[in-house]
Each structure stands twice: as C-alpha cells, then as structure tokens.
Design an enzyme around this catalytic site. Structure first.
Site, short mmCIF file in Angstrom:
data_model
loop_
_atom_site.label_atom_id
_atom_site.label_comp_id
_atom_site.label_asym_id
_atom_site.label_seq_id
_atom_site.Cartn_x
_atom_site.Cartn_y
_atom_site.Cartn_z
N GLU A 97 0.82 -1.23 0.00
CA GLU A 97 0.00 0.00 0.00
C GLU A 97 0.85 1.27 0.00
O GLU A 97 0.41 2.29 -0.52
CB GLU A 97 -0.96 0.01 1.19
N GLU A 101 -1.72 9.02 -1.08
CA GLU A 101 -2.10 8.42 -2.36
C GLU A 101 -1.63 9.29 -3.52
O GLU A 101 -1.72 10.51 -3.48
CB GLU A 101 -3.63 8.29 -2.39
N ASN A 135 -13.76 7.42 7.48
CA ASN A 135 -12.59 6.73 8.01
C ASN A 135 -11.64 7.70 8.72
O ASN A 135 -11.06 7.36 9.75
CB ASN A 135 -11.86 5.96 6.90
#
Length: 165
Positions: A43, A52, A89
């Site tokens: 990840e 990201e 989240n």
C-alpha cells in the site's frame, strides 16, 4: 530492508514507529507482523508513499466513504501506510488516535501517525484473525476492496515470513 528492499533508508526512519504501532494494536505474532508488513509494503510502495498518488477525485461524492461535502474526495484521499480513505474513516481514525483529522488530514503523512493509522485500520477491520489463519487474499480484500496487487503482497508476505521466522 530484507522485507521491503525498495524502502531504502526510509526503512530506518519507519522502524521504531512501525514497531510501536504493531505493539499498540496487538500485531504481536510472526504471522500477524508478516501479514501487516506485507500489506503496508504494498500500500505504501515499500514505505515510499504516505499519501495516495492519485488526486482523490474518484472518491468525490462516495457516500460509502462518508464523502458527502464537495471536495471531500480530494481532501480525504488515501493517507498513512494503509491509505485511510474517506471522511468517515478519517473521523473514526481521528477519534481512535486522538487527532482532529477532519481539520488536518495531512497529519496522517507524519511517520508516527502514518504507522499508528495503519495499526488502527488493521485492528478495526479484524485483520489479526485473518492473519492468524494465513488468509492473505481476505486480508487484501478487507484493505483494498479487491485483490489489487495480490502477487506483490504475497511476495512481501513470503519475504516477511522468512525474516520473522
């Protein structure tokens, strides 16, 4: 370095924080640690990325992520070593870690919080049980929603199993 060779000197920068996060979130057996490090390795591009690479625009309007305010997709794109994504989240992670991530989502880019958020995500999704069972495909699905990068995750897992044995 034996688990994530592309990490380079970043491995040293993350070592103490990764160990602390694994301890804090009960990632405390060789199987759990191998699985966690494999997933973190994939990840984060082997610790190279804590944010990201994509803009986050694809998450705009995603109610399943809690992105209900214009701009949430970009503001709450994936951050941390397991890429916490979405307003909901970030809010839950912030409560768990004692951080106001809705006001300052970039905090998850700091080494300590990148590691702690990964530990929180892992524990909150019940991943220790799947790691104990050795089920890397289900671990991957819970983290990614699919099996994106499964081959690399499995290779990192095999490397971690060797190192941690």
């Amino acid at each position: 370095m034996q688990i994530m060779p592309l990490a380079g000197r970043r491995a040293t920068l993350f070592l103490a924080s990764l160990n602390a996060a694994m301890s804090e979130f009960d990632i405390d057996t060789p199987l759990r640690r191998a699985s966690f490090l494999a997933q973190v390795g994939h990840e984060s591009g082997q610790l190279r990325y804590v944010r990201e690479l994509a803009s986050g625009a694809a998450y705009e309007g995603r109610a399943d992520l809690g992105n209900v305010i214009a701009g949430d997709g970009v503001r709450f794109k994936g951050r941390g070593l397991l890429q916490v994504t979405g307003r909901a989240n970030y809010a839950a992670c912030g409560v768990a870690l004692g951080l106001d991530l809705l006001a300052a989502p970039q905090l998850l880019e700091a080494t300590t919080f990148a590691c702690r958020s990964a530990g929180w995500f892992w524990q909150s999704r019940g991943l220790n049980g799947l790691a104990d069972a050795g089920d890397q495909e289900r671990v991957t699905r819970r983290i990614n929603g699919g099996v994106n990068g499964l081959a690399e995750r499995l290779a990192l897992y095999a490397a971690a199993r060797k190192v941690l044995a």
